[in-house]
Motif scaffolding. Structure first.
Motif, PDB file in Angstrom:
ATOM      1  N   PRO B  22      34.872  37.756  43.307  1.00 27.74           N
ATOM      2  CA  PRO B  22      34.257  36.663  42.523  1.00 27.74           C
ATOM      3  C   PRO B  22      35.123  35.412  42.434  1.00 27.74           C
ATOM      4  N   LEU B  23      36.426  35.535  42.687  1.00 28.72           N
ATOM      5  CA  LEU B  23      37.310  34.364  42.580  1.00 28.72           C
ATOM      6  C   LEU B  23      37.088  33.412  43.750  1.00 28.72           C
ATOM      7  N   PRO B  24      37.288  32.105  43.535  1.00 29.72           N
ATOM      8  CA  PRO B  24      37.168  31.173  44.671  1.00 29.72           C
ATOM      9  C   PRO B  24      38.215  31.523  45.738  1.00 29.72           C
ATOM     10  N   GLY B  26      38.488  34.302  47.032  1.00 29.98           N
ATOM     11  CA  GLY B  26      38.865  35.708  46.820  1.00 29.98           C
ATOM     12  C   GLY B  26      38.556  36.589  48.025  1.00 29.98           C
TER      13      GLY B  26
END
Lengths: 322, 168
Positions: B22-24, B26
């Motif tokens: 979910p992380l940019p 990631g």
């Protein structure tokens, strides 16, 4: 249920990873902000600038500008550091370091931390960094960071999570050509994305070029830097750096850094990747038109610039970074 | 009791995906971690786009490092991402306690591979093996036009992870 905070060593490890990840773009940003201060260094040479400072003959306005630039750099570094933690922890519950080491931030009730809690944590982070000799032992005494205690948050180990259910068949095979195209391609790149990519790429190039200019000018000496040939050489270096940067990143990474991050792709008239001739024109024409080629993009529905029209290229946005 | 390294690897992998994806950026970071543990697969710089039980999607950016002398993506780079996609789909679908090794790899090249490539593997639910069992998994690789550029068929020999201390 009481949730225990993860061990300090693991959290320090996560912080070290985050610090490393943040420092790279932050250093580039700082270099760009400080770039105007490099101009007198390049123009007069470092010895002369030091001499001027020692003789206290610099005008108050020049000193004020220099002080403002240094202050702006400090504010940029502090703000980017805070925003890195605040935004990632608020939105995703973890930074990259925490995610890699299996940690997450949550409120004591198990919910995501609020903005207020995030701000309190970062304010106390600064306090704890400044008062490191006291805050570090206190961490072991409390069993958690002071910032977590005050903000009412906890940083536990993130338990293993199941993966979401996935389709058991090939999805792409069942799509029509149009559906597949929509899955890959998000349409023409809007002008704001192109400008952002341009700015980011410019930043990357400046990050490399400004230290290079200092080294070159130091090697050449003040006599050469003040001669017209030296000035011309120093002016040409950044101009040549942009096409060289695009050419090298295109060849070795498929696209420039910003285009890869923002998922932008330059295509030729046929829809294939643009060729060398188009690439040359794309760099040459903006130099001639001095940026005016951007104006048609404001009126064009697919943000087509004059350069795009002349060279027959188009810039598309992909669904995922490439 | 000491944890079995093979058994926990899948759980660690899926947990890492759940945390990082979910992380940019990631997915890129997750793919770098995979590339660290499977260095040859990591050498082509493919990025895992989707990871679910029995379903995996990987993308590969066309660039100099993966090209051949014919100005298209190298055949073995395609085989590499196809094998990676099929392997992840099989092993993540089976979960802990199973390991696999490729015993046969077949690849049909249908079109010159250029531009962004997407490899997709979907494996129907497999029973957890109690003894060494062969299992065939397929991966299709497509270009941005949606054309299939290659189909990879990998035969995996799946077996239960032996308990600690027994001969592997």
């Amino acid at each position: 249920m009481i949730v225990h905070s993860a061990k300090p060593l693991r959290r320090i490890g996560a912080f070290a990873i985050d610090l490393g990840l943040w420092s790279l773009p932050a250093t580039f940003g700082a270099q760009i902000l400080l770039a105007p201060l490099l101009v007198p260094l390049l123009w007069f040479g470092p010895q002369e600038v030091i001499g001027l400072l020692e003789a206290q003959v610099l005008s108050p306005a020049a000193l004020l500008v220099a002080a403002l630039l240094i202050a702006a750099t400090c504010v940029f570094l502090a703000l980017s550091f805070d925003l890195y933690f605040l935004l990632l922890e608020k939105r995703h519950g973890a930074t990259y370091g925490k995610a890699l080491l299996g940690l997450r931030v949550e409120a004591r009730n198990g919910q995501a931390p609020t903005l207020g809690q995030g701000i309190l944590r970062l304010l106390f982070r600064w306090l704890e960094i400044v008062l490191f000799p006291f805050s570090f032992p206190l961490w072991f005494v409390l069993g958690e960071r002071l910032g977590d205690r005050v903000a009412g948050t906890v940083v536990p180990s993130d338990p293993a999570r199941p993966l979401p259910d996935a389709p058991p068949t090939l999805v792409l095979a069942s799509l029509s050509r149009e559906q597949y195209g929509a899955l890959v391609d998000a349409g023409p790149a809007l002008l704001r994305w192109r400008l952002l990519a341009g700015f980011l790429d410019y930043s990357v190039v400046c990050g490399f070029v400004s230290p290079l200019l200092i080294v070159v000018s130091l090697c050449m000496g003040a006599d050469v830097t003040q001669s017209w040939a030296g000035q011309l050489g120093l002016a040409l270096l950044p101009l040549l750096a942009f096409p060289a940067y695009e050419s090298l990143t295109r060849k070795y990474f498929g696209a420039t850094v910003a285009r890869r991050i923002l998922a932008l792709r330059v295509e030729g008239a046929t829809g294939a990747k643009s060729m060398l001739r188009e690439w040359f024109l794309r760099w040459f024409l903006p130099l001639v038109t001095v940026g005016t080629s951007l104006f048609p993009a404001l009126l064009s529905p697919d943000s087509k610039t004059l350069t795009d029209s002349w060279t027959g290229t188009r810039v598309r946005r992909l669904r995922a970074p490439h | 009791m000491k944890k079995n390294a093979d058994a926990s690897a899948i759980t660690r992998l899926t947990s890492l995906w759940a945390r990082l994806s979910p992380l940019p950026g990631g997915k890129f970071a997750f793919s770098k971690v995979i590339g660290h543990f499977i260095p040859y697969s990591g050498s082509v710089g493919a990025v895992v786009d989707e990871l679910g039980p029995s379903h995996v999607r990987i993308r590969l950016q066309d660039r100099r490092a993966v090209r051949n002398h014919l100005r298209c993506v190298h055949a073995i780079a395609l085989a590499n991402i196809g094998e990676l996609a099929s392997g992840l789909a099989v092993l993540i679908g089976l979960g802990e306690g199973t390991r696999g090794i490729v015993t046969s790899l077949k690849i049909d090249y249908r079109k010159k591979a250029r531009g962004l490539l997407i490899a997709e593997a979907a494996v129907p639910q497999v029973e957890k093996p109690t003894r060494p069992t062969p299992h065939t998994a397929m991966a299709e690789i497509r270009d941005t036009a949606g054309d299939v550029v290659a189909v990879v068929t990998a035969e995996w020999l799946l077996s239960p992870v032996p308990a600690e201390g027994t001969k592997k």
